[in-house]
Write a protein that holds these residues in place. Structure first.
Motif, PDB file in Angstrom:
ATOM      1  N   LYS A 203       0.673  -1.088  -0.059  1.00 41.52           N
ATOM      2  CA  LYS A 203       0.253   0.181  -0.124  1.00 41.52           C
ATOM      3  C   LYS A 203       1.000   1.278   0.012  1.00 41.52           C
ATOM      4  O   LYS A 203       1.704   1.202   0.905  1.00 41.52           O
ATOM      5  CB  LYS A 203      -0.934  -0.061   1.122  1.00 41.52           C
ATOM      6  N   GLY A 204       0.302   2.215  -0.650  1.00 35.16           N
ATOM      7  CA  GLY A 204       1.104   3.459  -0.878  1.00 35.16           C
ATOM      8  C   GLY A 204       2.548   3.482  -1.707  1.00 35.16           C
ATOM      9  O   GLY A 204       3.085   4.336  -1.867  1.00 35.16           O
ATOM     10  N   SER A 205       2.707   2.083  -2.346  1.00 38.60           N
ATOM     11  CA  SER A 205       4.076   2.066  -3.160  1.00 38.60           C
ATOM     12  C   SER A 205       3.831   2.570  -4.495  1.00 38.60           C
ATOM     13  O   SER A 205       4.717   2.459  -5.264  1.00 38.60           O
ATOM     14  CB  SER A 205       4.372   0.521  -3.171  1.00 38.60           C
ATOM     15  N   GLY A 206       2.858   3.233  -4.922  1.00 43.25           N
ATOM     16  CA  GLY A 206       2.443   3.753  -6.331  1.00 43.25           C
ATOM     17  C   GLY A 206       2.178   2.571  -7.467  1.00 43.25           C
ATOM     18  O   GLY A 206       1.697   2.726  -8.447  1.00 43.25           O
ATOM     19  N   GLY A 207       2.158   1.119  -6.940  1.00 44.94           N
ATOM     20  CA  GLY A 207       1.747   0.260  -7.660  1.00 44.94           C
ATOM     21  C   GLY A 207       0.508  -0.239  -7.738  1.00 44.94           C
ATOM     22  O   GLY A 207      -0.321   0.537  -7.201  1.00 44.94           O
ATOM     23  N   TYR A 208       0.105  -1.144  -8.251  1.00 43.54           N
ATOM     24  CA  TYR A 208      -1.359  -1.617  -8.417  1.00 43.54           C
ATOM     25  C   TYR A 208      -1.794  -1.962  -6.769  1.00 43.54           C
ATOM     26  O   TYR A 208      -1.063  -2.658  -6.036  1.00 43.54           O
ATOM     27  CB  TYR A 208      -1.802  -2.604  -9.135  1.00 43.54           C
ATOM     28  N   PHE A 209      -3.079  -1.926  -6.647  1.00 39.49           N
ATOM     29  CA  PHE A 209      -3.645  -2.199  -5.271  1.00 39.49           C
ATOM     30  C   PHE A 209      -3.700  -3.734  -5.219  1.00 39.49           C
ATOM     31  O   PHE A 209      -4.323  -4.137  -5.927  1.00 39.49           O
ATOM     32  CB  PHE A 209      -4.855  -1.289  -5.144  1.00 39.49           C
ATOM     33  N   GLY A 210      -3.540  -4.104  -3.888  1.00 40.43           N
ATOM     34  CA  GLY A 210      -3.849  -5.282  -3.597  1.00 40.43           C
ATOM     35  C   GLY A 210      -5.402  -5.564  -3.282  1.00 40.43           C
ATOM     36  O   GLY A 210      -6.016  -4.660  -2.766  1.00 40.43           O
ATOM     37  N   TYR A 211      -5.809  -6.671  -3.835  1.00 41.82           N
ATOM     38  CA  TYR A 211      -7.442  -6.956  -3.534  1.00 41.82           C
ATOM     39  C   TYR A 211      -7.800  -6.700  -2.254  1.00 41.82           C
ATOM     40  O   TYR A 211      -8.865  -6.534  -1.913  1.00 41.82           O
ATOM     41  CB  TYR A 211      -7.823  -8.083  -4.474  1.00 41.82           C
TER      42      TYR A 211
ATOM     43  N   SER B 213      -7.581   1.968 -12.599  1.00 44.38           N
ATOM     44  CA  SER B 213      -6.440   2.456 -13.741  1.00 44.38           C
ATOM     45  C   SER B 213      -5.573   1.136 -13.514  1.00 44.38           C
ATOM     46  O   SER B 213      -4.601   1.032 -14.153  1.00 44.38           O
ATOM     47  CB  SER B 213      -5.796   3.746 -13.139  1.00 44.38           C
ATOM     48  N   ASP B 214      -5.721   0.248 -12.689  1.00 41.70           N
ATOM     49  CA  ASP B 214      -4.681  -0.885 -12.489  1.00 41.70           C
ATOM     50  C   ASP B 214      -4.974  -1.785 -13.691  1.00 41.70           C
ATOM     51  O   ASP B 214      -6.058  -2.416 -13.846  1.00 41.70           O
ATOM     52  CB  ASP B 214      -5.248  -1.769 -11.203  1.00 41.70           C
ATOM     53  N   ARG B 215      -3.815  -1.801 -14.448  1.00 45.66           N
ATOM     54  CA  ARG B 215      -3.908  -2.637 -15.775  1.00 45.66           C
ATOM     55  C   ARG B 215      -4.157  -4.205 -15.436  1.00 45.66           C
ATOM     56  O   ARG B 215      -4.541  -5.066 -16.196  1.00 45.66           O
ATOM     57  CB  ARG B 215      -2.407  -2.318 -16.521  1.00 45.66           C
ATOM     58  N   ASN B 216      -3.887  -4.775 -14.144  1.00 49.35           N
ATOM     59  CA  ASN B 216      -3.670  -6.050 -13.807  1.00 49.35           C
ATOM     60  C   ASN B 216      -5.186  -6.589 -13.381  1.00 49.35           C
ATOM     61  O   ASN B 216      -5.419  -7.480 -12.897  1.00 49.35           O
ATOM     62  CB  ASN B 216      -2.650  -6.581 -12.852  1.00 49.35           C
TER      63      ASN B 216
ATOM     64  N   LYS C  37     -10.452   2.717 -20.509  1.00 50.92           N
ATOM     65  CA  LYS C  37      -9.098   3.492 -21.270  1.00 50.92           C
ATOM     66  C   LYS C  37      -7.942   2.665 -20.959  1.00 50.92           C
ATOM     67  O   LYS C  37      -7.275   2.387 -21.644  1.00 50.92           O
ATOM     68  CB  LYS C  37      -9.011   4.891 -20.613  1.00 50.92           C
ATOM     69  N   GLU C  38      -7.942   2.287 -19.775  1.00 50.32           N
ATOM     70  CA  GLU C  38      -6.718   1.437 -19.479  1.00 50.32           C
ATOM     71  C   GLU C  38      -6.711  -0.077 -19.894  1.00 50.32           C
ATOM     72  O   GLU C  38      -5.811  -0.627 -19.668  1.00 50.32           O
ATOM     73  CB  GLU C  38      -6.611   1.260 -17.813  1.00 50.32           C
ATOM     74  N   HIS C  39      -7.818  -0.643 -20.361  1.00 49.52           N
ATOM     75  CA  HIS C  39      -7.991  -1.863 -20.780  1.00 49.52           C
ATOM     76  C   HIS C  39      -8.591  -1.992 -22.182  1.00 49.52           C
ATOM     77  O   HIS C  39      -9.852  -2.594 -22.288  1.00 49.52           O
ATOM     78  CB  HIS C  39      -8.845  -2.701 -19.550  1.00 49.52           C
ATOM     79  N   PRO C  40      -7.943  -1.616 -23.153  1.00 50.85           N
ATOM     80  CA  PRO C  40      -8.538  -1.486 -24.674  1.00 50.85           C
ATOM     81  C   PRO C  40      -8.678  -2.772 -25.236  1.00 50.85           C
ATOM     82  O   PRO C  40      -9.295  -2.770 -26.173  1.00 50.85           O
ATOM     83  CB  PRO C  40      -7.508  -0.414 -25.186  1.00 50.85           C
ATOM     84  N   THR C  41      -8.272  -3.921 -24.631  1.00 52.64           N
ATOM     85  CA  THR C  41      -8.120  -5.178 -25.391  1.00 52.64           C
ATOM     86  C   THR C  41      -9.398  -5.833 -24.811  1.00 52.64           C
ATOM     87  O   THR C  41      -9.568  -7.032 -25.263  1.00 52.64           O
ATOM     88  CB  THR C  41      -6.818  -5.958 -25.072  1.00 52.64           C
ATOM     89  N   LEU C  42     -10.093  -5.344 -24.043  1.00 52.22           N
ATOM     90  CA  LEU C  42     -11.415  -5.993 -23.639  1.00 52.22           C
ATOM     91  C   LEU C  42     -12.444  -6.556 -24.753  1.00 52.22           C
ATOM     92  O   LEU C  42     -12.355  -5.891 -25.572  1.00 52.22           O
ATOM     93  CB  LEU C  42     -12.136  -5.076 -22.509  1.00 52.22           C
TER      94      LEU C  42
END
Length: 160
Positions: free
Chosen positions: A4-12, A45-48, A81-86
């Motif tokens: 948390k707070g690392s700027g990466g994606y959020f843990g569920y 915005s989390d691409r994962n 926007k972040e997942h254009p391949t859906l």
């Protein structure tokens, strides 16, 4: 998963924890969640983040906590926007999170011009706006008729 707070994606798990905090009665985080640039936008915005998890998280919010869907629309817009391949089916499931009847006028205008939304969603938004406009016009016409009747001058009949 990033911390948390690392700027990466959020843990569920962190997302679920935050959702629990947000929907406690009189929570300060509740206002943050409903803010247009909010936690939802960061999550979206989390691409994962898969569309399934995104829809489950969004649907976990009680209806009473979502009187207006502007923030949800914003999160869906960012997610698309972040997942254009859906696939079309995945985009449909994500778009179904938005209740077009609960969008503000500004959000409706933006959504009606949004290329990322499905055409069906845009048509629903335009249809809802047309229905609202028609209702306003009919109500105004009824009000005008009542005013016209109030202004009529009633002349008594004269007897000879």
């Amino acid at each position: 998963m990033a911390k948390k707070g690392s700027g990466g994606y959020f843990g569920y798990q962190e997302i679920w924890h935050d959702l629990i905090l947000i929907f406690r009665p009189k929570s300060k985080l509740h206002a943050l969640w409903n803010h247009p640039v909010s936690h939802k936008t960061k999550v979206a915005s989390d691409r994962n983040l898969t569309h399934t998890v995104f829809t489950v998280l969004s649907r976990s919010i009680p209806d009473a906590a979502r009187p207006v869907h502007d923030a949800i629309y914003g999160a869906v817009d960012v997610y698309l926007k972040e997942h254009p391949t859906l696939t079309e089916v995945e985009r449909k499931k994500v778009c179904e999170l938005i209740d077009v009847k609960k969008l503000s006028a500004d959000a409706s205008i933006h959504a009606a011009q949004n290329d990322r939304l499905l055409l069906r969603m845009v048509v629903q938004i335009l249809f809802h706006e047309q229905v609202q406009a028609t209702a306003v016009i009919k109500e105004a016409a009824r009000g005008n008729r009542a005013l016209e009747q109030d202004w009529e001058i009633k002349m008594p009949l004269r007897s000879k």
